[in-house]
Design a protein around this motif. Structure first.
Motif, mmCIF file in Angstrom:
data_model
loop_
_atom_site.group_PDB
_atom_site.id
_atom_site.type_symbol
_atom_site.label_atom_id
_atom_site.label_comp_id
_atom_site.label_asym_id
_atom_site.label_seq_id
_atom_site.Cartn_x
_atom_site.Cartn_y
_atom_site.Cartn_z
ATOM 1 N N TRP A 67 15.546 -37.759 85.159
ATOM 2 C CA TRP A 67 15.794 -38.102 83.994
ATOM 3 C C TRP A 67 16.801 -36.542 83.592
ATOM 4 O O TRP A 67 16.415 -36.023 84.700
ATOM 5 C CB TRP A 67 14.772 -37.167 82.861
ATOM 6 N N LYS A 68 17.720 -36.764 82.654
ATOM 7 C CA LYS A 68 18.581 -35.475 82.723
ATOM 8 C C LYS A 68 18.723 -35.411 81.374
ATOM 9 O O LYS A 68 17.808 -35.846 80.248
ATOM 10 C CB LYS A 68 19.486 -36.274 82.716
ATOM 11 N N ASN A 69 19.089 -33.888 80.834
ATOM 12 C CA ASN A 69 18.763 -33.261 79.939
ATOM 13 C C ASN A 69 19.475 -34.395 78.707
ATOM 14 O O ASN A 69 21.141 -33.441 79.188
ATOM 15 C CB ASN A 69 18.738 -31.358 79.757
ATOM 16 N N TRP A 70 18.961 -34.604 77.522
ATOM 17 C CA TRP A 70 20.331 -35.184 76.265
ATOM 18 C C TRP A 70 19.846 -34.246 75.138
ATOM 19 O O TRP A 70 19.281 -34.597 74.831
ATOM 20 C CB TRP A 70 20.265 -37.010 76.622
ATOM 21 N N VAL A 96 16.444 -37.962 79.189
ATOM 22 C CA VAL A 96 15.990 -39.099 79.350
ATOM 23 C C VAL A 96 16.597 -39.898 80.763
ATOM 24 O O VAL A 96 17.440 -39.112 81.297
ATOM 25 C CB VAL A 96 17.978 -39.328 78.441
ATOM 26 N N LEU A 97 15.870 -41.280 81.100
ATOM 27 C CA LEU A 97 16.324 -41.745 82.127
ATOM 28 C C LEU A 97 17.772 -41.957 82.462
ATOM 29 O O LEU A 97 18.639 -41.965 81.431
ATOM 30 C CB LEU A 97 15.940 -43.235 82.403
ATOM 31 N N THR A 98 18.486 -41.735 83.408
ATOM 32 C CA THR A 98 19.343 -41.537 84.129
ATOM 33 C C THR A 98 19.161 -42.069 85.634
ATOM 34 O O THR A 98 18.854 -42.341 86.643
ATOM 35 C CB THR A 98 19.776 -40.206 84.861
ATOM 36 N N VAL A 99 20.286 -43.159 85.867
ATOM 37 C CA VAL A 99 20.582 -43.303 87.386
ATOM 38 C C VAL A 99 22.273 -43.659 87.753
ATOM 39 O O VAL A 99 22.995 -44.207 86.515
ATOM 40 C CB VAL A 99 19.597 -45.515 87.328
ATOM 41 N N ASN A 100 22.372 -44.161 88.764
ATOM 42 C CA ASN A 100 23.004 -44.380 89.185
ATOM 43 C C ASN A 100 23.686 -45.870 89.338
ATOM 44 O O ASN A 100 23.279 -46.226 89.997
ATOM 45 C CB ASN A 100 24.069 -43.381 91.059
ATOM 46 N N ALA A 101 25.431 -46.208 88.717
ATOM 47 C CA ALA A 101 25.602 -47.911 88.631
ATOM 48 C C ALA A 101 25.726 -48.079 89.870
ATOM 49 O O ALA A 101 24.991 -49.902 89.999
ATOM 50 C CB ALA A 101 26.675 -47.821 87.984
ATOM 51 N N ARG A 102 25.359 -48.032 91.226
ATOM 52 C CA ARG A 102 25.047 -48.398 92.414
ATOM 53 C C ARG A 102 24.078 -48.459 92.479
ATOM 54 O O ARG A 102 23.848 -49.386 93.224
ATOM 55 C CB ARG A 102 25.961 -47.919 94.061
ATOM 56 N N ASP A 135 11.326 -45.533 79.056
ATOM 57 C CA ASP A 135 11.886 -46.156 80.603
ATOM 58 C C ASP A 135 12.443 -47.626 78.997
ATOM 59 O O ASP A 135 13.283 -48.368 80.007
ATOM 60 C CB ASP A 135 10.808 -47.427 81.288
ATOM 61 N N HIS A 136 12.898 -48.072 78.372
ATOM 62 C CA HIS A 136 13.055 -48.383 77.315
ATOM 63 C C HIS A 136 15.479 -48.232 77.254
ATOM 64 O O HIS A 136 15.575 -49.269 77.037
ATOM 65 C CB HIS A 136 13.029 -48.927 76.211
ATOM 66 N N THR A 137 15.342 -46.718 77.934
ATOM 67 C CA THR A 137 16.159 -46.524 77.696
ATOM 68 C C THR A 137 17.079 -45.688 78.259
ATOM 69 O O THR A 137 16.451 -45.181 79.523
ATOM 70 C CB THR A 137 16.150 -45.335 76.241
ATOM 71 N N GLN A 182 16.225 -39.602 68.637
ATOM 72 C CA GLN A 182 15.693 -38.390 67.845
ATOM 73 C C GLN A 182 14.837 -39.146 66.989
ATOM 74 O O GLN A 182 13.739 -38.593 66.379
ATOM 75 C CB GLN A 182 16.938 -37.652 67.113
ATOM 76 N N SER A 183 14.832 -40.519 67.000
ATOM 77 C CA SER A 183 14.104 -41.733 66.451
ATOM 78 C C SER A 183 12.814 -41.370 66.783
ATOM 79 O O SER A 183 11.661 -41.644 65.965
ATOM 80 C CB SER A 183 14.545 -42.976 65.891
ATOM 81 N N GLY A 184 12.612 -40.491 67.740
ATOM 82 C CA GLY A 184 11.019 -40.099 68.585
ATOM 83 C C GLY A 184 10.421 -41.200 69.901
ATOM 84 O O GLY A 184 11.735 -42.032 70.056
ATOM 85 N N GLY A 185 9.971 -40.627 70.288
ATOM 86 C CA GLY A 185 9.570 -41.520 71.362
ATOM 87 C C GLY A 185 9.866 -40.381 73.177
ATOM 88 O O GLY A 185 9.581 -40.906 74.039
ATOM 89 N N PHE A 186 11.078 -39.618 72.692
ATOM 90 C CA PHE A 186 11.372 -38.918 73.814
ATOM 91 C C PHE A 186 11.027 -37.211 74.005
ATOM 92 O O PHE A 186 11.108 -37.275 73.111
ATOM 93 C CB PHE A 186 12.890 -39.089 73.766
ATOM 94 N N PRO A 187 10.023 -37.102 75.319
ATOM 95 C CA PRO A 187 9.973 -35.491 75.534
ATOM 96 C C PRO A 187 11.006 -34.671 75.348
ATOM 97 O O PRO A 187 11.537 -34.808 76.108
ATOM 98 C CB PRO A 187 8.923 -35.827 76.468
ATOM 99 N N THR A 188 11.353 -34.106 74.515
ATOM 100 C CA THR A 188 12.265 -32.141 74.631
ATOM 101 C C THR A 188 11.731 -32.140 76.064
ATOM 102 O O THR A 188 10.655 -31.923 76.677
ATOM 103 C CB THR A 188 11.826 -31.333 73.715
ATOM 104 N N VAL A 189 12.755 -31.289 76.786
ATOM 105 C CA VAL A 189 12.586 -30.584 78.453
ATOM 106 C C VAL A 189 11.591 -29.896 78.216
ATOM 107 O O VAL A 189 11.395 -30.308 79.607
ATOM 108 C CB VAL A 189 13.906 -30.304 78.779
ATOM 109 N N ASP A 190 10.951 -28.858 77.387
ATOM 110 C CA ASP A 190 10.169 -27.943 77.996
ATOM 111 C C ASP A 190 8.832 -29.106 77.671
ATOM 112 O O ASP A 190 7.713 -28.046 77.873
ATOM 113 C CB ASP A 190 9.905 -27.049 76.765
ATOM 114 N N MET A 191 8.403 -30.601 77.084
ATOM 115 C CA MET A 191 7.264 -30.875 78.148
ATOM 116 C C MET A 191 7.282 -31.610 79.081
ATOM 117 O O MET A 191 7.935 -31.835 79.782
ATOM 118 C CB MET A 191 7.140 -32.059 76.648
#
Ligand SMILES: Nc1ncnc2c1ncn2[C@@H]1O[C@H](COP(=O)(O)OP(=O)(O)OP(=O)(O)O)[C@@H](O)[C@H]1O
Length: 546
Positions: A344-347, A352-358, A249-251, A234-243
């Protein structure tokens, strides 16, 4: 030898100084010195990593079979002259018996305790015991462990605490807790630090601030981490899912790669179904996914540059001095060259970007807080910059500019030396997942094949991982009276009362929770008598020498 004293007495520091003294002595006397001459170990990975040592369990092969001890390990032990075991309150009678047998075997000397090795047991029995110990397993019970007591021929009891040098009144109150006789006034004095009262506010999170949240339960720890991550988003820089915008990519959320399980589900199949997998990823924290008796796996690691993490295995303790409990911050995340682009997934309504650990090659972490060397260089840079006048080449000498550049270069080198690349590891875990919302009942799934980074979030920590540390700022989320000494260990981590923040006041009727066991009082009396005897002997020897 038994080295003890109240929290912050300088036990660990004293050992470091003794090591330095022995090193200088050997150097002056041309005696061979190598990295195991003075073997530094601890009973926990977190405290071992604080001084660059290893756990006693690893060094002495305590959990392995004697027949599997390698020749190389035997040769290594032949070079050890002094064995240090720090945080001895976490050791048990069973541990001491195992150590005795292993050292007798390793050193080939079966008729002497610990194979004749000189051992320094260091710690404070007023601090925490191992999580799963029986009461009759505590080392200080003189009726139970003849080996431990019988082998101690020297005792040193630190007379005062240095941790509280900056706030002697807080130190006095901590000593009352240590002695088992805090007063209601002491409790009131602590409670003046309750957040929301007397103008006390939570400290501001700054990049270099060393604020620790202490809480008794892993579920609370997970909830605090989730709250911190929401704040970060919420501190900023993350688009909402409707954008239409893509997330920064820092998170990135690294999701565990979850395979099959050894127990069948309702349908009789051992596969972890996509529905269950999603439930694990969405609803479980590291408190719900365990490997062996206690190692935790976070199924959904929320990483970003600067995120506070804790390493939770000892695979790299020997090679990189990073062990279970080492605290660090995330520096960078490297995906494999074959990895697909993260989705990206909805948080909570944000992308927010998401990746599988493998698909993760490694995560680079940097130890935190700064070690003494880095802190000293930063201080010098700060002082030099304060003396230099911005953009005034006439007033600033070339020598100053060169010195500043040199310091910055040293800083980068010192910081790089603190960095380690952590790789995903494969384990078999037990997962507790609440599926009632999905109309299913299976809640504990055993033998789940899982691949994840050996990291958990460290926005908050439990008392067991805090033991051995000194902190400038500590937020106590809740109290734990079930684990004996938890309250004293947590409170005594912080150097001054002003660095303490309480989310709940300490109950005024808790005074009887701090009683010191009779067996411990008897043990310490024996140690005091031994210390007096040692000192008298020493004075006599010195007098004989003239
Ligand atoms: N002789 C000393 N003079 C000044 N400061 C000291 C001295 N010894 C230790 N300290 C400082 O006091 C703090 C606590 O020291 P240390 O961690 O060695 O204590 P400890 O007895 O091992 O504590 P704990 O039982 O809580 O693990 C550290 O910040 C250390 O730098």
């Amino acid at each position: 030898m038994f080295l003890t004293g109240f929290a912050g007495a300088g036990k660990s520091t004293c050992i470091k100084v003794a090591q330095r003294y022995c090193f200088e002595f050997c150097r002056a006397a041309s005696i061979v010195w190598d990295d195991v001459t003075f073997l530094f170990t601890s009973t926990t990975g977190s405290s071992a990593s604080l001084f660059g040592g290893n756990t006693i369990h690893n060094e002495a092969f305590l959990n392995g079979r004697i027949r599997n001890i390698s020749q190389a390990l035997r040769e290594r032990w032949k070079k050890v002259r002094l064995l240090i075991i720090d945080e001895i309150s976490f050791f048990t009678n069973e541990g001491i018996d195992k150590l005795n047998k292993k050292l007798q075997n390793l050193l080939g000397v079966s008729n002497k305790p610990f194979g004749g090795m000189s051992v320094v047991f260091s710690g404070d029995f007023h601090q925490l015991k191992p999580v799963l110990t029986r009461n009759d397993s505590v080392l200080y019970d003189q009726s139970r462990n003849g080996l431990f007591l019988g082998s101690i021929n020297c005792a040193i009891i630190g007379p005062q605490s240095h941790r509280f040098d900056g706030d002697p009144e807080y130190g006095r109150v901590m000593r009352n807790f240590w002695q088992g006789n805090p007063t209601v006034q002491d409790v009131d004095y602590i409670n003046e630090r309750e957040v929301g009262q007397n103008g006390v506010e939570l400290p501001e999170e700054e990049p270099d601030s060393d604020i620790t949240y202490a809480c008794p339960f892993n579920k609370q720890r997970n909830a605090i981490s989730a709250g911190m991550f929401s704040k970060h988003i919420q501190s900023g820089g993350f688009p909402t899912v409707d954008m239409d915008d893509l997330p920064p990519d820092h998170t990135i959320i690294v999701e565990a790669d979850i395979g099959s399980s050894s127990t069948a589900g309702n349908d009789g199949v051992t596969r972890v179904s996509p529905v269950v997998r999603d439930a694990i990823l969405q609803h479980c924290g590291d408190a719900d996914v365990t490997v062996g008796t206690s190692r935790k796996v976070d199924p959904s690691l929320k990483l970003y540059n600067g995120a506070h993490v804790m390493c939770n295995n000892n695979n790299m303790l020997k090679t990189h001095n990073i062990g279970n409990g080492t605290i660090a911050r995330v520096k960078s995340i490297k995906l494999k060259s074959t990895a697909p682009h993260p989705i990206w997934k909805n948080w909570e309504g944000y992308k927010v970007l998401t990746v599988n650990a493998r698909h993760v090659e490694y995560v680079e972490i940097e130890r935190f807080p700064d070690n003494a060397k880095i802190a000293a260089i930063k201080k010098s840079i700060h002082e030099l910059e304060a003396d230099m006048i911005p953009d005034d080449d006439m007033s600033n000498t070339g020598a100053d500019a060169d010195r500043l550049a040199g310091l910055k270069h040293d800083l980068v080198a010192a910081q790089n030396a603190q960095c380690v690349k952590v790789l995903p590891t494969k384990s078999t875990a037990k997962v507790t997942v609440d599926l009632t919302g999905l109309g299913l009942t299976r809640q504990v799934i055993k033998g789940v094949k899982i691949q994840q980074l050996p990291l958990i979030m460290n926005d908050a920590t439990t008392g067991h991982k805090l033991q051995g540390m000194s902190k400038d700022k500590l937020v106590v989320v809740d109290w734990d009276f079930k684990n004996a000494n938890w309250v004293y260990v947590v409170l005594s981590r912080v150097r001054t009362r002003d660095g303490l923040y309480l989310l709940k006041p300490l109950p005024r009727d808790c005074l009887d929770k701090f009683q010191v066991p009779r067996e411990l009082i008897a043990f310490e009396q024996t140690m005091r008598r031994l210390e007096e005897h040692n000192l008298t002997e020493r004075v006599e020897m010195m007098a004989e020498l003239g």
